[in-house]
Design a protein around this motif. Structure first.
Motif, mmCIF file in Angstrom:
data_model
loop_
_atom_site.group_PDB
_atom_site.id
_atom_site.type_symbol
_atom_site.label_atom_id
_atom_site.label_comp_id
_atom_site.label_asym_id
_atom_site.label_seq_id
_atom_site.Cartn_x
_atom_site.Cartn_y
_atom_site.Cartn_z
ATOM 1 N N VAL A 223 0.870 -1.170 0.000
ATOM 2 C CA VAL A 223 0.000 0.000 0.000
ATOM 3 C C VAL A 223 0.909 1.224 0.000
ATOM 4 N N ILE A 224 0.771 2.077 -0.986
ATOM 5 C CA ILE A 224 1.596 3.294 -1.021
ATOM 6 C C ILE A 224 0.727 4.445 -0.539
ATOM 7 N N GLY A 225 1.098 5.007 0.597
ATOM 8 C CA GLY A 225 0.310 6.050 1.253
ATOM 9 C C GLY A 225 -0.129 5.539 2.611
ATOM 10 N N VAL B 256 -2.243 2.191 -4.669
ATOM 11 C CA VAL B 256 -1.465 3.426 -4.709
ATOM 12 C C VAL B 256 -2.374 4.595 -4.338
ATOM 13 N N ALA B 257 -2.033 5.276 -3.253
ATOM 14 C CA ALA B 257 -2.828 6.415 -2.774
ATOM 15 C C ALA B 257 -1.871 7.475 -2.254
ATOM 16 N N ALA B 258 -1.124 8.066 -3.176
ATOM 17 C CA ALA B 258 -0.093 9.038 -2.778
ATOM 18 C C ALA B 258 -0.389 10.447 -3.289
ATOM 19 N N GLY B 259 -1.181 10.556 -4.358
ATOM 20 C CA GLY B 259 -1.405 11.869 -4.959
ATOM 21 C C GLY B 259 -0.192 12.339 -5.735
ATOM 22 N N LYS B 260 0.519 11.368 -6.361
ATOM 23 C CA LYS B 260 1.718 11.702 -7.162
ATOM 24 C C LYS B 260 1.593 11.050 -8.544
ATOM 25 N N GLY C 24 -12.419 4.267 -12.172
ATOM 26 C CA GLY C 24 -12.155 3.055 -11.397
ATOM 27 C C GLY C 24 -12.725 3.156 -9.994
ATOM 28 N N VAL C 25 -11.842 3.524 -9.067
ATOM 29 C CA VAL C 25 -12.219 3.580 -7.646
ATOM 30 C C VAL C 25 -13.280 4.673 -7.374
ATOM 31 N N GLY C 26 -13.181 5.790 -8.086
ATOM 32 C CA GLY C 26 -14.051 6.956 -7.810
ATOM 33 C C GLY C 26 -15.542 6.632 -7.828
ATOM 34 N N PRO C 27 -16.071 6.072 -8.948
ATOM 35 C CA PRO C 27 -17.522 5.799 -8.993
ATOM 36 C C PRO C 27 -17.976 4.829 -7.910
ATOM 37 N N LEU C 28 -17.098 3.905 -7.562
ATOM 38 C CA LEU C 28 -17.459 2.927 -6.538
ATOM 39 C C LEU C 28 -17.521 3.592 -5.153
ATOM 40 N N THR C 29 -16.628 4.539 -4.919
ATOM 41 C CA THR C 29 -16.597 5.261 -3.640
ATOM 42 C C THR C 29 -17.950 5.908 -3.370
ATOM 43 N N ASN C 30 -18.436 6.581 -4.389
ATOM 44 C CA ASN C 30 -19.698 7.289 -4.291
ATOM 45 C C ASN C 30 -20.851 6.316 -3.963
ATOM 46 N N ASP D 73 -5.476 1.979 -8.341
ATOM 47 C CA ASP D 73 -4.985 3.358 -8.358
ATOM 48 C C ASP D 73 -6.041 4.274 -7.743
ATOM 49 N N VAL D 74 -5.730 4.767 -6.556
ATOM 50 C CA VAL D 74 -6.688 5.623 -5.846
ATOM 51 C C VAL D 74 -6.422 7.104 -6.153
ATOM 52 N N GLY D 75 -5.258 7.398 -6.651
ATOM 53 C CA GLY D 75 -4.841 8.793 -6.853
ATOM 54 C C GLY D 75 -5.762 9.566 -7.786
ATOM 55 N N ILE D 76 -5.943 10.822 -7.467
ATOM 56 C CA ILE D 76 -6.663 11.729 -8.370
ATOM 57 C C ILE D 76 -5.801 12.978 -8.498
ATOM 58 N N ASN D 77 -5.305 13.225 -9.704
ATOM 59 C CA ASN D 77 -4.441 14.388 -9.934
ATOM 60 C C ASN D 77 -4.893 15.057 -11.222
ATOM 61 N N VAL D 78 -4.717 16.361 -11.274
ATOM 62 C CA VAL D 78 -5.030 17.065 -12.518
ATOM 63 C C VAL D 78 -3.714 17.455 -13.164
ATOM 64 N N CYS E 267 3.998 1.727 2.403
ATOM 65 C CA CYS E 267 5.084 2.619 1.953
ATOM 66 C C CYS E 267 4.624 4.073 2.035
ATOM 67 N N HIS E 268 5.584 4.977 2.140
ATOM 68 C CA HIS E 268 5.272 6.403 2.267
ATOM 69 C C HIS E 268 6.415 7.212 1.681
ATOM 70 N N SER E 269 6.391 8.520 1.938
ATOM 71 C CA SER E 269 7.359 9.374 1.246
ATOM 72 C C SER E 269 8.806 9.117 1.673
ATOM 73 N N LYS E 270 9.014 8.477 2.828
ATOM 74 C CA LYS E 270 10.387 8.208 3.268
ATOM 75 C C LYS E 270 10.829 6.778 2.947
ATOM 76 N N THR E 271 9.995 6.015 2.293
ATOM 77 C CA THR E 271 10.333 4.623 1.977
ATOM 78 C C THR E 271 11.528 4.590 1.021
ATOM 79 N N GLY F 43 2.202 9.357 -11.958
ATOM 80 C CA GLY F 43 3.338 8.625 -12.531
ATOM 81 C C GLY F 43 4.233 7.964 -11.508
ATOM 82 N N LEU F 44 3.807 7.877 -10.246
ATOM 83 C CA LEU F 44 4.671 7.311 -9.188
ATOM 84 C C LEU F 44 4.985 5.828 -9.461
ATOM 85 N N VAL F 45 4.002 5.102 -9.947
ATOM 86 C CA VAL F 45 4.218 3.673 -10.224
ATOM 87 C C VAL F 45 4.171 3.447 -11.727
HETATM 88 P P1 NAP Z 1 -2.483 12.348 1.674
HETATM 89 O O1 NAP Z 1 -3.159 12.512 2.982
HETATM 90 O O2 NAP Z 1 -1.770 13.499 1.052
HETATM 91 O O3 NAP Z 1 -1.451 11.129 1.816
HETATM 92 C C1 NAP Z 1 -0.563 10.804 0.799
HETATM 93 C C2 NAP Z 1 0.310 9.673 1.248
HETATM 94 O O4 NAP Z 1 1.189 9.337 0.181
HETATM 95 C C3 NAP Z 1 1.186 10.008 2.449
HETATM 96 O O5 NAP Z 1 1.221 8.931 3.357
HETATM 97 C C4 NAP Z 1 2.561 10.251 1.831
HETATM 98 O O6 NAP Z 1 3.654 9.893 2.669
HETATM 99 C C5 NAP Z 1 2.523 9.311 0.655
HETATM 100 N N1 NAP Z 1 3.440 9.749 -0.405
HETATM 101 C C6 NAP Z 1 3.537 10.977 -0.948
HETATM 102 N N2 NAP Z 1 4.515 11.006 -1.875
HETATM 103 C C7 NAP Z 1 5.037 9.764 -1.913
HETATM 104 C C8 NAP Z 1 6.098 9.152 -2.644
HETATM 105 N N3 NAP Z 1 6.805 9.846 -3.542
HETATM 106 N N4 NAP Z 1 6.359 7.854 -2.433
HETATM 107 C C9 NAP Z 1 5.642 7.135 -1.536
HETATM 108 N N5 NAP Z 1 4.645 7.655 -0.805
HETATM 109 C C10 NAP Z 1 4.347 8.955 -0.977
HETATM 110 O O7 NAP Z 1 -3.513 11.844 0.554
HETATM 111 P P2 NAP Z 1 -4.861 10.961 0.679
HETATM 112 O O8 NAP Z 1 -5.963 11.797 1.225
HETATM 113 O O9 NAP Z 1 -4.545 9.643 1.289
HETATM 114 O O10 NAP Z 1 -5.159 10.759 -0.873
HETATM 115 C C11 NAP Z 1 -4.258 10.049 -1.688
HETATM 116 C C12 NAP Z 1 -4.695 10.185 -3.136
HETATM 117 O O11 NAP Z 1 -5.994 9.606 -3.258
HETATM 118 C C13 NAP Z 1 -4.829 11.640 -3.623
HETATM 119 O O12 NAP Z 1 -4.493 11.684 -4.992
HETATM 120 C C14 NAP Z 1 -6.331 11.912 -3.472
HETATM 121 O O13 NAP Z 1 -6.792 12.891 -4.381
HETATM 122 C C15 NAP Z 1 -6.895 10.563 -3.820
HETATM 123 N N6 NAP Z 1 -8.236 10.306 -3.266
HETATM 124 C C16 NAP Z 1 -9.090 9.649 -4.078
HETATM 125 C C17 NAP Z 1 -10.366 9.372 -3.641
HETATM 126 C C18 NAP Z 1 -11.297 8.589 -4.562
HETATM 127 O O14 NAP Z 1 -12.494 8.518 -4.337
HETATM 128 N N7 NAP Z 1 -10.758 7.934 -5.596
HETATM 129 C C19 NAP Z 1 -10.780 9.785 -2.377
HETATM 130 C C20 NAP Z 1 -9.849 10.406 -1.524
HETATM 131 C C21 NAP Z 1 -8.567 10.665 -1.999
HETATM 132 P P3 NAP Z 1 3.952 10.653 4.079
HETATM 133 O O15 NAP Z 1 2.961 10.076 5.047
HETATM 134 O O16 NAP Z 1 5.352 10.270 4.391
HETATM 135 O O17 NAP Z 1 3.745 12.108 3.826
#
Ligand code: NAP
Length: 301
Positions: A175-177, A219-223, A272-278, A240-245, A200-204, A225-227
């Motif tokens: 799990v990334i994030g 993957v839920a990092a908000g980055k 993917g994940v978004g519509p299911l969340t709702n 892939d949970v990330g949502i980025n513009v 895993c997280h930003s210091k991994t 192209g991370l993977v």
């Molecule tokens: P968040 O609170 O900002 O947490 C991000 C996590 O990712 C943190 O634990 C951070 O590590 C880690 N991270 C950041 N950069 C990284 C890197 N380079 N390598 C490894 N790990 C890294 O974000 P969140 O609220 O969990 O949301 C995550 C993503 O999901 C965002 O893109 C958000 O928009 C999206 N999201 C989607 C939905 C949906 O319905 N699909 C709902 C909510 C959120 P640290 O802890 O060390 O800072």
């Protein structure tokens, strides 16, 4: 790992919409039955404290989804031009909603405006109405393996993994994030289902080698192209949970084009994940309504 993309094939796309439709149909039937018994539909209050454009789009989608299944959705605007007034009004609004029997569930728009503390919500929201699992009581129940409310996004990620058909018992999951709304709840749920989980997280260090060992990658990092595909084990399930513009387009955290050549199954972003969340949020609301009924029965017995 599932039978995956071999050379020249592409991963199975795990689209959220068909699963979301199934869930909405089931919820609509439950809402109809509940409404008939109670004489009014279950209510969802969406509390907004300082409007921000992207989250308003998300909240408006929730309200229109409520309408489609017969839930009485309402938007509660918290007044105030400064953080202190907003916190005061937010607390008052949450207390009113906690006491309102017509409201079965409450969600609060995130992120909160600058200066408004999450503690304000946590201190005021009734855990039985906390359908997006932000209250520590619900987080604690999840941590200890009990049945509380989990954040809908984390629930959607897990549901997607189930739908991929992967066998979780004994699987290696990364799990990334590690946020309380996505990464950690997903990690706890995967552990409960007997996967071996690495968070895993930003210091991994050496993220690629961790990801390469995994049968399931969330993957839920908000980055963006991370993977990438070259980091994945062939046949892995990638959520892939990330949502980025990026340049006006919505993208996830996974480089989809390279990943789908290696993964066995992968969620697209968007879709993917978004519509299911709702849709899952609506099912949480229905569960909250049913639980409050049971709690009332016990209390009155
Ligand atoms: P968040 O609170 O900002 O947490 C991000 C996590 O990712 C943190 O634990 C951070 O590590 C880690 N991270 C950041 N950069 C990284 C890197 N380079 N390598 C490894 N790990 C890294 O974000 P969140 O609220 O969990 O949301 C995550 C993503 O999901 C965002 O893109 C958000 O928009 C999206 N999201 C989607 C939905 C949906 O319905 N699909 C709902 C909510 C959120 P640290 O802890 O060390 O800072």
């Amino acid at each position: 790992m599932i039978s995956g993309a071999t050379s020249g094939t592409r991963a199975r796309r795990l689209e959220g919409a068909p699963f979301a439709n199934e869930i909405r149909e089931r919820v609509a039937a439950e809402v109809a039955e509940w409404t008939e018994t109670h004489g009014h539909p279950p209510g969802l209050a969406v509390v907004v404290c300082g409007r921000s454009a992207p989250s308003m789009v998300y909240l408006e989608r929730i309200l229109s989804a409520c309408e489609r299944v017969g839930i009485a959705g309402s938007l509660v605007d918290v007044p105030g031009d400064d953080a202190a007034t907003q916190e005061h009004e937010l607390t008052a609004a949450l207390h009113r909603l906690n006491d309102d029997a017509a409201v079965a569930g409450i969600i609060v728009q995130m992120p909160l405006p600058a200066g408004v503390r999450l503690k304000t919500v946590v201190d005021a929201i009734e855990p039985l109405k906390d359908i997006d699992g932000i209250h520590p009581l619900n987080a604690g129940l999840l941590r200890l393996g009990y049945d509380g409310f989990v954040p809908a996004t984390a629930h959607a990620a897990l549901e997607m993994i189930h739908r991929s058909g992967v066998q979780l018992a004994g699987a290696d999951a990364v799990v990334i994030g590690r946020s309380p709304v996505v990464g950690m709840p997903v990690a706890f749920m995967l552990t409960k289902e007997d996967a071996t989980v690495t968070v895993c997280h930003s210091k991994t260090r050496d993220l690629a080698s961790k990801v390469r060992s995994a049968d399931v990658v969330v993957v839920a990092a908000g980055k963006p192209g991370l993977v990438t595909g070259d980091m994945l084990k062939p046949g892995a399930v990638v959520i892939d949970v990330g949502i980025n513009v990026v340049e006006g387009r919505i993208v996830g955290d996974v480089e989809f084009d390279s990943a789908e050549l290696v993964a066995g199954a992968i969620t697209p972003v968007p879709g993917g994940v978004g519509p299911l969340t709702n849709a899952l949020l609506l099912s949480h609301l229905m569960r909250a309504a049913q639980r409050q009924d049971h709690a009332k029965e016990h209390f009155e017995a």
